[in-house]
Design a protein around this motif. Structure first.
Motif, PDB file in Angstrom:
ATOM      1  N   MET A 246     -22.161 100.668 -77.463  1.00 44.70           N
ATOM      2  CA  MET A 246     -22.341 100.877 -78.888  1.00 44.70           C
ATOM      3  C   MET A 246     -23.630 101.643 -79.182  1.00 44.70           C
ATOM      4  SD  MET A 246     -19.635  99.745 -80.156  1.00 44.70           S
ATOM      5  CE  MET A 246     -20.077  99.931 -81.875  1.00 44.70           C
ATOM      6  N   VAL A 247     -24.666 101.396 -78.385  1.00 47.84           N
ATOM      7  CA  VAL A 247     -25.904 102.169 -78.556  1.00 47.84           C
ATOM      8  C   VAL A 247     -25.661 103.628 -78.173  1.00 47.84           C
ATOM      9  CG1 VAL A 247     -28.279 102.428 -77.744  1.00 47.84           C
ATOM     10  CG2 VAL A 247     -27.369 100.154 -78.237  1.00 47.84           C
ATOM     11  N   MET A 248     -24.937 103.865 -77.078  1.00 48.64           N
ATOM     12  CA  MET A 248     -24.617 105.231 -76.683  1.00 48.64           C
ATOM     13  C   MET A 248     -23.727 105.922 -77.711  1.00 48.64           C
ATOM     14  SD  MET A 248     -26.215 105.861 -73.919  1.00 48.64           S
ATOM     15  CE  MET A 248     -25.368 107.356 -73.428  1.00 48.64           C
ATOM     16  N   ASN A 249     -22.911 105.156 -78.413  1.00 43.87           N
ATOM     17  CA  ASN A 249     -22.041 105.732 -79.431  1.00 43.87           C
ATOM     18  C   ASN A 249     -22.840 106.300 -80.609  1.00 43.87           C
ATOM     19  OD1 ASN A 249     -19.454 106.319 -80.544  1.00 43.87           O
ATOM     20  ND2 ASN A 249     -19.658 104.542 -81.889  1.00 43.87           N
ATOM     21  N   LEU A 250     -24.067 105.813 -80.797  1.00 46.89           N
ATOM     22  CA  LEU A 250     -24.906 106.359 -81.851  1.00 46.89           C
ATOM     23  C   LEU A 250     -25.327 107.795 -81.545  1.00 46.89           C
ATOM     24  CD1 LEU A 250     -27.185 103.254 -82.532  1.00 46.89           C
ATOM     25  CD2 LEU A 250     -25.174 103.982 -83.832  1.00 46.89           C
ATOM     26  N   PHE A 251     -25.483 108.102 -80.262  1.00 47.84           N
ATOM     27  CA  PHE A 251     -25.897 109.448 -79.865  1.00 47.84           C
ATOM     28  C   PHE A 251     -24.696 110.364 -79.613  1.00 47.84           C
ATOM     29  CE2 PHE A 251     -29.151 106.422 -78.550  1.00 47.84           C
ATOM     30  CZ  PHE A 251     -30.288 106.976 -79.123  1.00 47.84           C
ATOM     31  N   ARG A 252     -23.607 109.800 -79.088  1.00 48.01           N
ATOM     32  CA  ARG A 252     -22.380 110.576 -78.845  1.00 48.01           C
ATOM     33  C   ARG A 252     -21.218 109.868 -79.533  1.00 48.01           C
ATOM     34  NH1 ARG A 252     -21.711 112.054 -72.628  1.00 48.01           N
ATOM     35  NH2 ARG A 252     -20.045 113.274 -73.603  1.00 48.01           N
ATOM     36  N   PRO A 253     -21.017 110.135 -80.820  1.00 49.55           N
ATOM     37  CA  PRO A 253     -19.999 109.386 -81.584  1.00 49.55           C
ATOM     38  C   PRO A 253     -18.591 109.605 -81.021  1.00 49.55           C
ATOM     39  CG  PRO A 253     -21.484 110.579 -83.052  1.00 49.55           C
ATOM     40  CD  PRO A 253     -21.757 111.089 -81.675  1.00 49.55           C
ATOM     41  N   GLN A 254     -17.849 108.526 -80.990  1.00 53.25           N
ATOM     42  CA  GLN A 254     -16.450 108.550 -80.579  1.00 53.25           C
ATOM     43  C   GLN A 254     -15.625 107.798 -81.609  1.00 53.25           C
ATOM     44  OE1 GLN A 254     -16.226 106.969 -76.612  1.00 53.25           O
ATOM     45  NE2 GLN A 254     -17.292 108.711 -75.691  1.00 53.25           N
ATOM     46  N   GLN A 255     -14.310 107.887 -81.457  1.00 53.87           N
ATOM     47  CA  GLN A 255     -13.407 107.253 -82.410  1.00 53.87           C
ATOM     48  C   GLN A 255     -12.383 106.401 -81.679  1.00 53.87           C
ATOM     49  OE1 GLN A 255     -11.595 110.197 -84.938  1.00 53.87           O
ATOM     50  NE2 GLN A 255     -13.467 110.549 -86.126  1.00 53.87           N
ATOM     51  N   ASP A 256     -11.838 105.441 -82.417  1.00 49.29           N
ATOM     52  CA  ASP A 256     -10.690 104.682 -81.908  1.00 49.29           C
ATOM     53  C   ASP A 256      -9.471 105.603 -81.885  1.00 49.29           C
ATOM     54  OD1 ASP A 256     -11.881 101.847 -81.869  1.00 49.29           O
ATOM     55  OD2 ASP A 256     -12.305 102.524 -83.906  1.00 49.29           O
ATOM     56  N   GLN A 257      -8.702 105.495 -80.816  1.00 49.99           N
ATOM     57  CA  GLN A 257      -7.565 106.399 -80.646  1.00 49.99           C
ATOM     58  C   GLN A 257      -6.307 105.621 -80.273  1.00 49.99           C
ATOM     59  OE1 GLN A 257      -8.648 109.424 -77.780  1.00 49.99           O
ATOM     60  NE2 GLN A 257      -9.641 110.699 -79.340  1.00 49.99           N
ATOM     61  N   VAL A 258      -5.177 106.248 -80.587  1.00 52.37           N
ATOM     62  CA  VAL A 258      -3.856 105.753 -80.201  1.00 52.37           C
ATOM     63  C   VAL A 258      -3.184 106.848 -79.387  1.00 52.37           C
ATOM     64  CG1 VAL A 258      -1.619 104.894 -80.987  1.00 52.37           C
ATOM     65  CG2 VAL A 258      -3.692 104.336 -82.285  1.00 52.37           C
ATOM     66  N   HIS A 259      -2.898 106.567 -78.117  1.00 56.83           N
ATOM     67  CA  HIS A 259      -2.232 107.518 -77.228  1.00 56.83           C
ATOM     68  C   HIS A 259      -0.763 107.117 -77.101  1.00 56.83           C
ATOM     69  CE1 HIS A 259      -6.275 108.596 -75.056  1.00 56.83           C
ATOM     70  NE2 HIS A 259      -6.319 108.752 -76.361  1.00 56.83           N
ATOM     71  N   VAL A 260       0.093 108.091 -77.297  1.00 51.97           N
ATOM     72  CA  VAL A 260       1.544 107.863 -77.177  1.00 51.97           C
ATOM     73  C   VAL A 260       2.054 108.755 -76.055  1.00 51.97           C
ATOM     74  CG1 VAL A 260       3.757 107.852 -78.370  1.00 51.97           C
ATOM     75  CG2 VAL A 260       1.646 107.393 -79.655  1.00 51.97           C
ATOM     76  N   LYS A 261       2.654 108.140 -75.028  1.00 45.01           N
ATOM     77  CA  LYS A 261       3.217 108.873 -73.894  1.00 45.01           C
ATOM     78  C   LYS A 261       4.722 108.633 -73.853  1.00 45.01           C
ATOM     79  CE  LYS A 261      -0.962 108.589 -71.062  1.00 45.01           C
ATOM     80  NZ  LYS A 261      -1.557 108.178 -69.759  1.00 45.01           N
ATOM     81  N   VAL A 262       5.461 109.722 -73.972  1.00 43.52           N
ATOM     82  CA  VAL A 262       6.925 109.658 -73.981  1.00 43.52           C
ATOM     83  C   VAL A 262       7.427 110.196 -72.644  1.00 43.52           C
ATOM     84  CG1 VAL A 262       9.036 110.353 -75.158  1.00 43.52           C
ATOM     85  CG2 VAL A 262       6.919 110.025 -76.472  1.00 43.52           C
ATOM     86  N   PHE A 263       8.156 109.369 -71.902  1.00 49.89           N
ATOM     87  CA  PHE A 263       8.730 109.762 -70.611  1.00 49.89           C
ATOM     88  C   PHE A 263      10.152 110.267 -70.872  1.00 49.89           C
ATOM     89  CE2 PHE A 263       5.484 106.651 -69.835  1.00 49.89           C
ATOM     90  CZ  PHE A 263       4.834 107.091 -68.698  1.00 49.89           C
ATOM     91  N   MET A 264      10.318 111.597 -70.749  1.00 48.11           N
ATOM     92  CA  MET A 264      11.593 112.221 -71.060  1.00 48.11           C
ATOM     93  C   MET A 264      12.525 112.190 -69.850  1.00 48.11           C
ATOM     94  SD  MET A 264      11.266 113.180 -74.223  1.00 48.11           S
ATOM     95  CE  MET A 264      12.622 114.343 -74.437  1.00 48.11           C
ATOM     96  N   ASN A 265      13.816 112.223 -70.124  1.00 44.98           N
ATOM     97  CA  ASN A 265      14.799 112.376 -69.057  1.00 44.98           C
ATOM     98  C   ASN A 265      14.792 113.819 -68.555  1.00 44.98           C
ATOM     99  OD1 ASN A 265      15.726 109.678 -69.306  1.00 44.98           O
ATOM    100  ND2 ASN A 265      16.982 110.269 -71.074  1.00 44.98           N
ATOM    101  N   ASP A 266      15.202 114.023 -67.316  1.00 42.55           N
ATOM    102  CA  ASP A 266      15.195 115.374 -66.748  1.00 42.55           C
ATOM    103  C   ASP A 266      16.147 116.312 -67.478  1.00 42.55           C
ATOM    104  OD1 ASP A 266      13.370 114.522 -64.900  1.00 42.55           O
ATOM    105  OD2 ASP A 266      14.849 114.105 -63.331  1.00 42.55           O
ATOM    106  N   SER A 267      17.241 115.793 -67.960  1.00 40.99           N
ATOM    107  CA  SER A 267      18.237 116.645 -68.629  1.00 40.99           C
ATOM    108  C   SER A 267      17.957 116.847 -70.113  1.00 40.99           C
ATOM    109  CB  SER A 267      19.636 116.020 -68.471  1.00 40.99           C
ATOM    110  OG  SER A 267      19.654 114.718 -69.043  1.00 40.99           O
ATOM    111  N   ASP A 268      16.958 116.138 -70.651  1.00 40.90           N
ATOM    112  CA  ASP A 268      16.691 116.195 -72.089  1.00 40.90           C
ATOM    113  C   ASP A 268      15.513 117.087 -72.444  1.00 40.90           C
ATOM    114  OD1 ASP A 268      18.779 114.467 -72.613  1.00 40.90           O
ATOM    115  OD2 ASP A 268      17.528 112.674 -72.466  1.00 40.90           O
ATOM    116  N   MET A 269      14.942 117.819 -71.459  1.00 33.30           N
ATOM    117  CA  MET A 269      13.809 118.688 -71.758  1.00 33.30           C
ATOM    118  C   MET A 269      13.896 119.937 -70.903  1.00 33.30           C
ATOM    119  SD  MET A 269       9.729 117.828 -71.626  1.00 33.30           S
ATOM    120  CE  MET A 269       8.522 119.035 -72.147  1.00 33.30           C
ATOM    121  N   ASP A 270      13.665 121.088 -71.509  1.00 35.66           N
ATOM    122  CA  ASP A 270      13.712 122.362 -70.788  1.00 35.66           C
ATOM    123  C   ASP A 270      12.362 122.627 -70.120  1.00 35.66           C
ATOM    124  OD1 ASP A 270      14.888 124.656 -69.857  1.00 35.66           O
ATOM    125  OD2 ASP A 270      15.744 125.223 -71.804  1.00 35.66           O
ATOM    126  N   SER A 271      12.253 123.792 -69.453  1.00 35.56           N
ATOM    127  CA  SER A 271      11.060 124.129 -68.662  1.00 35.56           C
ATOM    128  C   SER A 271      10.066 124.917 -69.520  1.00 35.56           C
ATOM    129  CB  SER A 271      11.474 124.954 -67.430  1.00 35.56           C
ATOM    130  OG  SER A 271      12.392 124.245 -66.637  1.00 35.56           O
TER     131      SER A 271
END
Length: 490
Positions: A246-271
């Protein structure tokens, strides 16, 4: 040293002699009782003081005290001088005592017969022999109550520990409230989109919901939807339980984040590989992610073509894919909440972060088809947890829209062949870069095989086999040393 007194047993004892002997007896009892009492006191002192046996005793004071007590006892036993005849009796007794001393009737006493007998009885005892060794005591520090300034360091450490643990429990409880609020807000929409929400990988999931990875990381697995295998929601909150972070966050501010990872099927996504991100985030992704650094390292502005804010840049391998997927609906949502969108990354060659040269693999890394969304949770500027969750709601709904769009999208033949050529070139470059390493590994395997064969031949007692093996090895080495020649047709 006490003198020996000889008394004739045949002489009749006078009253003065009787009084004299009673006085001696009383003094003896007093001396014995004094020694017993003094021994008890010394015993208590020795138990309380570990250095009691080294203390200095003033022998002269002790002797003087005993002599004064003896004199007091003698005066108590003497008769008061009330009559004149008694004075004459006392004078006669003194003359008789003086005569006995002058006659010195102890001259015949043998010195060897009595231990400690000395002629010169008036000599004083050598007090230096009874003196113990002098002990110098170390100067101990003052007590804590009267010397607080000596404990400033300890008090500062104690205060720091108390502050750290107080911040730990406070930060942990706040992160837990954020995660629970987010889950309760999106539990309904997720149950509508997926058949299973909160999967923990077990056959029987008795308590589906958020999984606590650490004090600031929470996971939520969802599965059972067409177009993808599974979706992982990852809440990466600030390390509020860590005071140093938290002290380091005062010098290098960061934010709370939400990461969403979608695992696609091989046939449902092109190259194709594309990424839309903020400028700072795009620079970091090009430096760290393997697929972006290989297939689309060039950053392009997204202002003119898509009308997005100036702090966004686009990295795309195939222009057709970015033009189709970043339609008006997606661009409008990004313009409404630009502080929430951190990055949108679509890739059919996702293999994670780059591997260093020391850990470079000898074969192509395994790739997956994935959609990755990074959203910021705007809890700063005085916003409550509920308000921040409501602001991020459209971004979470954007993930489901993009899943359907990517599933329906297909490249044209021209861009499809271009994408395949790009992947073939990457594979050839990888094989060329790892050729030397693979050749070195093959040479090491051959050398190990020859070493084992040599050990097996040397362990055999047949000299004929050893001779044949040596001839074979010499021929091989001679052939290896010969210069290489090419046959040319004329």
């Amino acid at each position: 040293m006490a003198r020996l007194i000889w008394v004739n047993p045949t002489r009749k004892m006078s009253p003065v002699d009787r009084s004299h002997w009673l006085t001696i007896f009383a003094l003896t009892l007093l001396f014995v009782s004094y020694n017993i009492a003094n021994a008890g006191i010394n015993h208590l002192d020795i138990e309380d003081n570990e250095f009691a046996e080294f203390e200095d005793f003033d022998v002269e004071d002790v002797v003087a005290g005993v002599a004064s007590e003896q004199k007091n006892v003698v005066h108590e036993h003497e008769d008061p001088p009330s009559h004149e005849p008694d004075k004459e009796v006392e004078a006669a007794d003194e003359d008789e005592a003086t005569v006995e001393t002058e006659d010195n009737e102890f001259e015949h006493v043998d010195e060897d017969e009595y231990e400690g007998y000395e002629k010169d009885s008036t000599s004083k005892p050598d007090l230096k022999l009874n003196e113990g060794p002098k002990i110098t005591f170390a100067q101990l520090p003052a007590h804590l109550r009267s010397n607080w300034e000596s404990y400033y360091l300890e008090l500062m450490i104690l205060a720091g520990l108390v502050l750290y643990f107080f911040n730990f429990f406070l930060g942990r409880s706040k992160n837990q409230r954020i995660a629970e609020t987010w889950y309760s807000a999106f539990k309904g929409p997720l149950l509508e989109k997926f058949a299973l929400v909160g999967d923990d990988g077990k056959l029987e999931n008795s308590q589906p919901g958020l999984m606590k990875e650490s004090e600031n990381v929470y996971l939520l697995w969802c599965s059972g939807r067409t177009g993808c295998e599974a979706v992982l929601f990852e809440l990466r909150l600030l390390k509020r339980q860590d005071l140093v972070a938290m002290v380091m966050n005062l010098f290098r501010p960061q934010q709370d984040q939400v990461h969403v990872k979608v695992f696609m099927n091989d046939s449902d996504m092109d190259s194709f590989v594309m990424c839309l991100a903020a400028k700072k985030t795009a620079t970091r992704l090009i430096r760290e992610m393997a697929d972006i650094s290989v297939y689309c390292p060039e950053k392009k502005s997204a202002v003119e073509k898509f009308g997005l804010p100036t702090n966004f840049v686009l990295m795309s391998e195939i222009g057709e894919a970015s033009t189709t997927l970043l339609d008006a609906r997606v661009c409008s949502l990004i313009n409404n909440i630009p502080e929430v969108i951190e990055s949108i990354h679509f890739s059919d060659q996702y293999s994670g972060p780059k591997q260093t040269e020391d850990t470079a693999p000898s074969k192509m890394p395994e790739v997956k088809k994935m959609l990755i969304f990074n959203f910021n949770l705007p809890l700063k500027n005085g916003k409550s947890i509920v308000e921040a969750v409501e602001i991020i709601r459209p971004a979470i709904m954007l993930t489901f829209y993009c899943i359907d769009r990517v599933k329906r999208f297909r490249l044209s033949k021209e861009f499809k062949s271009k994408a395949e050529k790009n992947r073939q070139k990457v594979e050839e470059a990888f094989l060329k870069s790892t050729h030397a390493a693979r050749a070195e590994a093959a040479a090491a395997r051959r050398e190990e095989k020859r070493r084992l064969e040599k050990e097996k031949i040397l362990q055999d007692d047949d000299p004929e086999k050893q001779r044949k093996w040596e001839e074979k090895e010499n021929k091989r080495l001679a052939k290896k040393r010969m210069p290489k020649m090419k046959a040319i047709k004329v």
